[in-house]
Scaffold this motif. Sequence first.
Motif, PDB file in Angstrom:
ATOM      1  N   LYS A 196       0.759  -1.309  -0.081  1.00  0.00           N
ATOM      2  CA  LYS A 196       0.011  -0.136  -0.097  1.00  0.00           C
ATOM      3  C   LYS A 196       1.031   1.238   0.045  1.00  0.00           C
ATOM      4  CE  LYS A 196      -3.661   0.068  -0.329  1.00  0.00           C
ATOM      5  NZ  LYS A 196      -4.938   0.023   0.153  1.00  0.00           N
ATOM      6  N   SER A 197       1.980   1.270   0.487  1.00  0.00           N
ATOM      7  CA  SER A 197       3.023   2.369   0.603  1.00  0.00           C
ATOM      8  C   SER A 197       3.402   2.425  -1.138  1.00  0.00           C
ATOM      9  CB  SER A 197       4.215   1.995   1.339  1.00  0.00           C
ATOM     10  OG  SER A 197       3.895   1.956   2.545  1.00  0.00           O
ATOM     11  N   GLY A 198       3.361   1.607  -1.820  1.00  0.00           N
ATOM     12  CA  GLY A 198       3.748   1.674  -3.469  1.00  0.00           C
ATOM     13  C   GLY A 198       2.490   2.330  -3.894  1.00  0.00           C
ATOM     14  N   ALA A 203      -0.151   7.246  -6.376  1.00  0.00           N
ATOM     15  CA  ALA A 203      -1.294   8.118  -6.342  1.00  0.00           C
ATOM     16  C   ALA A 203      -0.522   9.395  -5.977  1.00  0.00           C
ATOM     17  CB  ALA A 203      -2.164   7.826  -5.204  1.00  0.00           C
ATOM     18  N   LEU A 204       0.585   9.815  -5.233  1.00  0.00           N
ATOM     19  CA  LEU A 204       1.279  11.031  -4.927  1.00  0.00           C
ATOM     20  C   LEU A 204       2.124  11.412  -6.228  1.00  0.00           C
ATOM     21  CD1 LEU A 204       1.783  10.489  -1.313  1.00  0.00           C
ATOM     22  CD2 LEU A 204       0.298  11.913  -2.463  1.00  0.00           C
ATOM     23  N   ARG A 209      10.046   6.273  -6.253  1.00  0.00           N
ATOM     24  CA  ARG A 209       9.993   5.736  -4.964  1.00  0.00           C
ATOM     25  C   ARG A 209       9.050   4.544  -4.810  1.00  0.00           C
ATOM     26  NH1 ARG A 209       8.697  10.000  -0.742  1.00  0.00           N
ATOM     27  NH2 ARG A 209       8.849   8.182   0.660  1.00  0.00           N
ATOM     28  N   ALA A 210       7.904   4.568  -5.794  1.00  0.00           N
ATOM     29  CA  ALA A 210       6.720   3.386  -5.579  1.00  0.00           C
ATOM     30  C   ALA A 210       7.630   2.234  -6.212  1.00  0.00           C
ATOM     31  CB  ALA A 210       5.622   3.974  -6.363  1.00  0.00           C
ATOM     32  N   ARG A 233       1.669  -4.686 -10.455  1.00  0.00           N
ATOM     33  CA  ARG A 233       1.608  -3.331 -10.402  1.00  0.00           C
ATOM     34  C   ARG A 233       2.808  -2.828 -11.234  1.00  0.00           C
ATOM     35  NH1 ARG A 233       0.761   1.118 -11.733  1.00  0.00           N
ATOM     36  NH2 ARG A 233      -0.031   2.756 -10.469  1.00  0.00           N
ATOM     37  N   LEU A 234       4.010  -3.444 -10.885  1.00  0.00           N
ATOM     38  CA  LEU A 234       5.300  -3.133 -11.723  1.00  0.00           C
ATOM     39  C   LEU A 234       5.301  -3.258 -13.115  1.00  0.00           C
ATOM     40  CD1 LEU A 234       7.827  -4.538  -9.005  1.00  0.00           C
ATOM     41  CD2 LEU A 234       7.521  -1.759  -9.563  1.00  0.00           C
TER      42      LEU A 234
END
Length: 242
Positions: A196-198, A203-204, A209-210, A233-234
């Motif tokens: 969820k950090s990724g 989203a940011l 970094r993600a 996701r990658l």
Amino acid sequence: MNLLRHAVAGFCLVTAAGCAGQDVMVRKQSEMETRLEHLHQASTTSGVRLAELSAEVTALRERLAAQGAELEQLRAGQRELQANISERLVQVAPAAGIPSRIEVVSRDGAPREKDGPPEAYLKAFGLYSANNFTAAVEAFRAFLAEHPDSEYAGNALYWIGECHYSRSDLPQALDAFRLVAERYPASNKVPDALLKSGYTLYALKEPERAREILESLAARYPRSPAAAKARERLAAAASKKQ
């Protein structure tokens, strides 16, 4: 004599004309009275109909209000049932040794409290399940203050992040997810917190970094469900660059 006859004839003509005019006036008056009576009857009928319509509208509003109250009761019951089901899933899954769809996403380092999650944790999770995110954050924080060494402390911090994420409060969500790995590295929620950090960093608008966090997740927890989602996701991000 002739003069007298003419006078009498003239008088008769005037009298006849006067009578004829009076008859016309009488007829007109009668017609007007008839029309007025019809208008009065129509007005009375319209007034009665308007009163009936007003009563029908009032009754309809009362029925709608009653149905609205019943609907709200049904929604409240549904939220309560959903919270109860979520609590039971949290209790049953660790005891049965199987992953819960809601709570236990990764098997690594799963909580092992003999009696299941504390009551305060279950209440906080019930608030989250009912989409009452503000109250859930407060309840999870109260749980952490009271049970800082609980097996579910990392889980509570993770769900705080999920509450912020659900409200689109991305910076606070990112802070909560980051703290899960820092404060509770043995928690079963670390892979999910990294995932969820990724997502939050994407989203940011911080894709680099993600990508670093998701690659680290896939390397550290390769068999976890979170790692599988990270790889997806990658791959999606890489395909967009091509």
